[in-house]
Design a protein around this motif. Structure first.
Motif, PDB file in Angstrom:
ATOM      1  N   ASN A  45     -21.543   3.333  42.135  1.00 24.35           N
ATOM      2  CA  ASN A  45     -22.350   2.209  42.622  1.00 24.35           C
ATOM      3  C   ASN A  45     -23.634   2.699  43.283  1.00 24.35           C
ATOM      4  N   ARG A  46     -24.707   2.709  42.514  1.00 29.80           N
ATOM      5  CA  ARG A  46     -26.002   3.144  43.048  1.00 29.80           C
ATOM      6  C   ARG A  46     -26.486   2.097  44.057  1.00 29.80           C
ATOM      7  N   PRO A  47     -26.704   2.519  45.313  1.00 31.86           N
ATOM      8  CA  PRO A  47     -27.143   1.561  46.335  1.00 31.86           C
ATOM      9  C   PRO A  47     -28.631   1.255  46.206  1.00 31.86           C
ATOM     10  N   THR A  48     -29.034   0.226  46.882  1.00 33.04           N
ATOM     11  CA  THR A  48     -30.445  -0.122  46.963  1.00 33.04           C
ATOM     12  C   THR A  48     -30.958   0.352  48.315  1.00 33.04           C
ATOM     13  N   VAL A  49     -32.068   1.053  48.299  1.00 34.12           N
ATOM     14  CA  VAL A  49     -32.669   1.545  49.535  1.00 34.12           C
ATOM     15  C   VAL A  49     -33.737   0.544  49.969  1.00 34.12           C
ATOM     16  N   SER A  50     -33.640   0.107  51.215  1.00 35.04           N
ATOM     17  CA  SER A  50     -34.614  -0.867  51.728  1.00 35.04           C
ATOM     18  C   SER A  50     -36.005  -0.244  51.760  1.00 35.04           C
ATOM     19  N   ASP A  51     -37.002  -1.083  51.717  1.00 34.00           N
ATOM     20  CA  ASP A  51     -38.393  -0.616  51.738  1.00 34.00           C
ATOM     21  C   ASP A  51     -38.697   0.231  52.973  1.00 34.00           C
ATOM     22  N   LYS A  52     -38.125  -0.153  54.118  1.00 35.03           N
ATOM     23  CA  LYS A  52     -38.420   0.588  55.345  1.00 35.03           C
ATOM     24  C   LYS A  52     -37.808   1.994  55.349  1.00 35.03           C
ATOM     25  N   LEU A  53     -36.814   2.242  54.487  1.00 34.33           N
ATOM     26  CA  LEU A  53     -36.163   3.553  54.449  1.00 34.33           C
ATOM     27  C   LEU A  53     -36.581   4.418  53.260  1.00 34.33           C
ATOM     28  N   LYS A  54     -37.369   3.887  52.342  1.00 36.58           N
ATOM     29  CA  LYS A  54     -37.693   4.609  51.103  1.00 36.58           C
ATOM     30  C   LYS A  54     -38.356   5.964  51.337  1.00 36.58           C
ATOM     31  N   ARG A  55     -39.105   6.111  52.413  1.00 32.01           N
ATOM     32  CA  ARG A  55     -39.773   7.392  52.674  1.00 32.01           C
ATOM     33  C   ARG A  55     -38.804   8.466  53.142  1.00 32.01           C
ATOM     34  N   LYS A  56     -37.714   8.051  53.762  1.00 30.20           N
ATOM     35  CA  LYS A  56     -36.756   9.011  54.317  1.00 30.20           C
ATOM     36  C   LYS A  56     -35.534   9.242  53.444  1.00 30.20           C
ATOM     37  N   VAL A  57     -35.172   8.267  52.624  1.00 28.06           N
ATOM     38  CA  VAL A  57     -33.908   8.308  51.894  1.00 28.06           C
ATOM     39  C   VAL A  57     -34.149   8.529  50.408  1.00 28.06           C
ATOM     40  N   LYS A  58     -33.453   9.529  49.875  1.00 24.03           N
ATOM     41  CA  LYS A  58     -33.525   9.797  48.446  1.00 24.03           C
ATOM     42  C   LYS A  58     -32.101   9.708  47.882  1.00 24.03           C
ATOM     43  N   LEU A  59     -31.955   9.008  46.770  1.00 21.83           N
ATOM     44  CA  LEU A  59     -30.647   8.812  46.151  1.00 21.83           C
ATOM     45  C   LEU A  59     -30.328   9.916  45.145  1.00 21.83           C
ATOM     46  N   PHE A  60     -29.038  10.277  45.121  1.00 20.50           N
ATOM     47  CA  PHE A  60     -28.546  11.276  44.181  1.00 20.50           C
ATOM     48  C   PHE A  60     -27.171  10.857  43.683  1.00 20.50           C
ATOM     49  N   ASN A  61     -26.879  11.233  42.465  1.00 22.90           N
ATOM     50  CA  ASN A  61     -25.539  11.061  41.933  1.00 22.90           C
ATOM     51  C   ASN A  61     -24.671  12.169  42.508  1.00 22.90           C
ATOM     52  N   LEU A  62     -23.412  11.893  42.720  1.00 25.68           N
ATOM     53  CA  LEU A  62     -22.485  12.863  43.305  1.00 25.68           C
ATOM     54  C   LEU A  62     -22.459  14.186  42.527  1.00 25.68           C
ATOM     55  N   ASN A  63     -22.765  14.148  41.238  1.00 26.41           N
ATOM     56  CA  ASN A  63     -22.796  15.377  40.438  1.00 26.41           C
ATOM     57  C   ASN A  63     -23.901  16.328  40.884  1.00 26.41           C
ATOM     58  N   GLN A  64     -24.872  15.841  41.642  1.00 28.36           N
ATOM     59  CA  GLN A  64     -25.988  16.659  42.113  1.00 28.36           C
ATOM     60  C   GLN A  64     -25.767  17.212  43.525  1.00 28.36           C
ATOM     61  N   LEU A  65     -24.589  17.012  44.074  1.00 29.19           N
ATOM     62  CA  LEU A  65     -24.311  17.369  45.460  1.00 29.19           C
ATOM     63  C   LEU A  65     -24.571  18.840  45.772  1.00 29.19           C
ATOM     64  N   LYS A  66     -24.073  19.731  44.934  1.00 26.82           N
ATOM     65  CA  LYS A  66     -24.197  21.160  45.248  1.00 26.82           C
ATOM     66  C   LYS A  66     -25.650  21.603  45.393  1.00 26.82           C
ATOM     67  N   ASP A  67     -26.552  20.926  44.728  1.00 26.95           N
ATOM     68  CA  ASP A  67     -27.968  21.287  44.807  1.00 26.95           C
ATOM     69  C   ASP A  67     -28.612  20.871  46.121  1.00 26.95           C
ATOM     70  N   GLN A  68     -28.006  19.967  46.856  1.00 25.43           N
ATOM     71  CA  GLN A  68     -28.590  19.444  48.099  1.00 25.43           C
ATOM     72  C   GLN A  68     -27.926  19.966  49.369  1.00 25.43           C
ATOM     73  N   LEU A  69     -26.800  20.641  49.252  1.00 20.87           N
ATOM     74  CA  LEU A  69     -26.053  21.061  50.433  1.00 20.87           C
ATOM     75  C   LEU A  69     -26.738  22.166  51.227  1.00 20.87           C
TER      76      LEU A  69
END
Length: 173
Positions: A45-69
């Motif tokens: 379930n891909r969430p929707t990021v509010s406009d006020k948070l778009k600059r701080k929040v980046k969405l990723f699929n769980l398969n990309q987790l190891k690249d962000q840790l």
């Protein structure tokens, strides 16, 4: 979030949040002012990021987790999963040279406690730890004694009547 405000250094650089349900959404919204950047992970379930948070929040699929840790200072898990999402196999993907806090809000646990054994720089906090921290934070003994004395004073006559009755005396008028 109160725990994080109390325990984390000012302006943690990067947080990783896993989970997009009610808790995950709430965590992202309340965490945003405390960190520079949030990598938010979803499974289906891909969430929707509010406009006020778009600059701080980046969405990723769980398969990309190891690249962000590696760049994470803080990891918060709030996902529905039958098995831990973070386990010993993830240890090499974290930065081993600095302190990392992981908060597990999942039931059952999203973070295998074994991962902390192979990563001494990882502090894992689960719901039980948060519950105990919260209780300690709420208890102000001076206030508690003041309040209990006030209650006893306000009801002392009633207590004396009850005690007198238990001792076999007649109720005083």
């Amino acid at each position: 979030i109160s725990y994080l405000k109390d325990q984390l250094p000012a302006k943690t650089a990067k947080a990783v949040v896993i989970g997009t349900g009610i808790i995950g959404n709430s965590v992202v919204e309340k965490l945003a002012p405390l960190v520079e950047k949030i990598s938010w992970f979803y499974h289906r379930n891909r969430p929707t990021v509010s406009d006020k948070l778009k600059r701080k929040v980046k969405l990723f699929n769980l398969n990309q987790l190891k690249d962000q840790l590696f760049s994470a200072d803080l990891l918060i898990t709030a996902a529905s999963a039958e098995a831990p999402l973070i386990h010993r196999g993830h240890a090499p993907f974290f930065d081993q040279t600095r302190e990392i806090t992981a908060v597990d809000l999942g039931i059952p646990r999203n973070i295998d406690p074994e991962v902390a054994k192979v990563m001494p720089n990882l502090k894992v906090v689960d719901l039980d730890d948060l519950k105990h921290w919260h209780r300690r934070e709420l208890v102000d003994m001076a206030h508690l004694f003041e309040l209990s004395n006030k209650i006893v004073k306000n009801h002392q006559e009633m207590y004396e009547k009850i005690l007198f009755n238990f001792q076999g005396g007649n109720q005083r008028q």
